[in-house]
Every structure is written in C-alpha cells, then in structure tokens.
Enzyme design. Structure first.
Site, PDB file in Angstrom:
ATOM      1  CB  SER A  71      -1.038  -0.117   1.520  1.00  0.00           C
ATOM      2  OG  SER A  71      -1.897   1.198   1.591  1.00  0.00           O
TER       3      SER A  71
ATOM      4  CE1 TYR B 174      -3.261  -2.557   5.316  1.00  0.00           C
ATOM      5  CE2 TYR B 174      -3.144  -0.196   4.566  1.00  0.00           C
ATOM      6  CZ  TYR B 174      -3.771  -1.707   4.220  1.00  0.00           C
ATOM      7  OH  TYR B 174      -3.508  -2.103   3.243  1.00  0.00           O
TER       8      TYR B 174
ATOM      9  CE  LYS C  44      -0.896  -4.604   3.113  1.00  0.00           C
ATOM     10  NZ  LYS C  44      -1.524  -5.676   1.987  1.00  0.00           N
TER      11      LYS C  44
END
Length: 258
Positions: free
Chosen positions: A149, A162, A166
């Site tokens: 991402s 998150y 990533k």
C-alpha cells in the site's frame, strides 16, 4: 503471436491469489486468467471462492477454488498442498489478503489488534511464500507479488499499524528477491493508493476524505480494482523478467500530491 505479446502469455502457469473472492484480488485473478494462467481463487469462505471460480469458468477461463484463512497455519499448508496435488505446482503467488480492523491513533489500538494485523499482513505472506518455494525451485522459477500500500511509503492518519505492517511487507519482498534470485524466483511489491473496494469503504465513504482525495490527487479520483491488474500481469510474466525486489505504486499520483 508477436514477441512482446508472447511475453505476457501465462499459459501453463498456476497462480494462487489470496483474498481473491472480491476487490483487488478478484480483479487480479481475472486478469491473470485472461492471460492464460490457471488461477486458484482463495479467501476465507468456500462459497464465495466457488462463485468467483464459476464466474471465470463461464468465461472459458481456468479457475479452481480453495478456501483458506491465511492467518491459520494448517489452512495455509492445505492451500499449497491441494494446489500442488491438483495442478502440479505453483508459478505465481499473489499475497493480496490483508486486514485493517482499526482506524484511529496508534495509542488507542489494543495489543491483540497489533498481533492480528502482523499475523495476517506480514507473517502469512512470509509463510505462504516459504510454502510455495519448493514448488518454484523445482519449476526453475516463479513470481511472488506482494500487495502492499502507499501507506507503507508515507504515514497517513489513523492507519498507523496497517502502515507499519505494509512497510514490513516491502522489506520482506526485497529479502525474498535477494535470497531467492538464484532459483529464478522474482519478488516484487505493488503499492495501490485509494482503491474503491469494500476494504477501503471507511475512507471513500467519508465525504471529507473523498473530497480531499479528489482535490489533491493529480488523477483527481480514486482508483478501481481493475487498474491494479496491468502491473500484476507484467510482474507475473516474462515481460517483467528483469524486475525483482521492486516497489511499484499505482496510486493516481498520491505520492507526489501536495
């Protein structure tokens, strides 16, 4: 078939795509199948996987369905074992499945949430890649594509854990590329920006965030799942044979937006 077109041909290749019953994963599965690969549709729910595989087969594409909760070791093993037993091996692994159960400040997240995010977003791609390694070694090559991402590249607001998971996935990708290049295995990461999926609904359904995206992005809009497919087909095929250890963005210009 002309030479360039031939390099994108995936006939005879077997591809596992995690989290492929919807969203980006489903779009990627269709794209790889349209290029000739036999795709294995996988997500937690067998019925959802069956429905997508049937949809692809109705379009004369090659698809199987094997449910797998990638956070569970026995299910990861079963996914790779069943694929290898029925299709002979694995040439392409797309680690797409991920979770983001929280949106908010770092200090508000419970410890269990951290463990869950790391388990699914980092540990599972590492373990799945290790599981397909023997098959790729015996087939003298393969392509691993880790879906990360833009949050891995620059910190946003409310997505701290998150983002961290990533970012770890990017370093895993680079290490896979470095260590496994001698086997003819390539590993690359794709970093999508804001894509219109159920997964990102909390962001694009927020009018304020959506307006900011549309105002600041050079593309002036969020992306669609199908817009991730071209890069994955390149990375999966001989057309991308010299690409390994790379981190590629498909973000509508998010990384250069002010």
């Amino acid at each position: 078939m002309n030479q360039t077109k031939q390099k994108f041909d995936l006939q005879g290749k077997v591809a596992i795509i995690t989290g492929s019953s919807k969203g980006i994963g489903k779009a990627i599965a269709r794209g790889l199948a349209e290029h000739g690969a036999h795709v294995v549709i996988s997500s937690r729910d067998q019925e959802s996987c069956d429905a997508v595989a049937l949809e692809l087969r109705q379009d004369d594409l090659l698809a199987s369905a094997i449910a797998c909760h990638i956070g569970k070791e026995d299910e990861r093993k079963a996914l790779v074992e069943k694929t290898t037993a029925s299709l002979g091996g694995v040439d392409i692994l797309v680690n797409n499945a991920a979770i983001n159960p929280v949106f908010g400040p770092l200090e508000d997240a419970a410890e269990g949430i951290f463990d869950k995010i790391m388990d699914v977003n980092v540990k599972a791609p590492w373990m799945l890649s290790n599981l397909v390694l023997p098959s790729m070694q015996s087939r003298k090559g393969g392509s691993i594509i880790n879906i990360a991402s833009v949050e891995a590249l620059t910190p946003g607001m409310g997505l701290g854990l998150y983002s961290t998971s990533k970012a770890a996935l990017l370093m895993l990708t680079k290490n896979q590329a470095k260590e496994w290049g001698k086997y003819g295995i390539r590993s690359n990461a794709l970093c999508p920006g804001l894509i219109k999926t159920k997964f990102s609904a909390a962001l694009w359904q927020n009018e304020k965030i959506l307006q900011k995206v549309e105002r600041t992005l050079p593309s002036g809009r969020m992306g669609m799942p199908e817009e991730m497919v071209g890069m994955v087909c390149l990375l999966a095929s001989d057309a991308g044979s010299y690409m390994t250890g790379g981190v590629y963005t498909a973000d509508g210009g998010y990384m250069i937006a002010g």
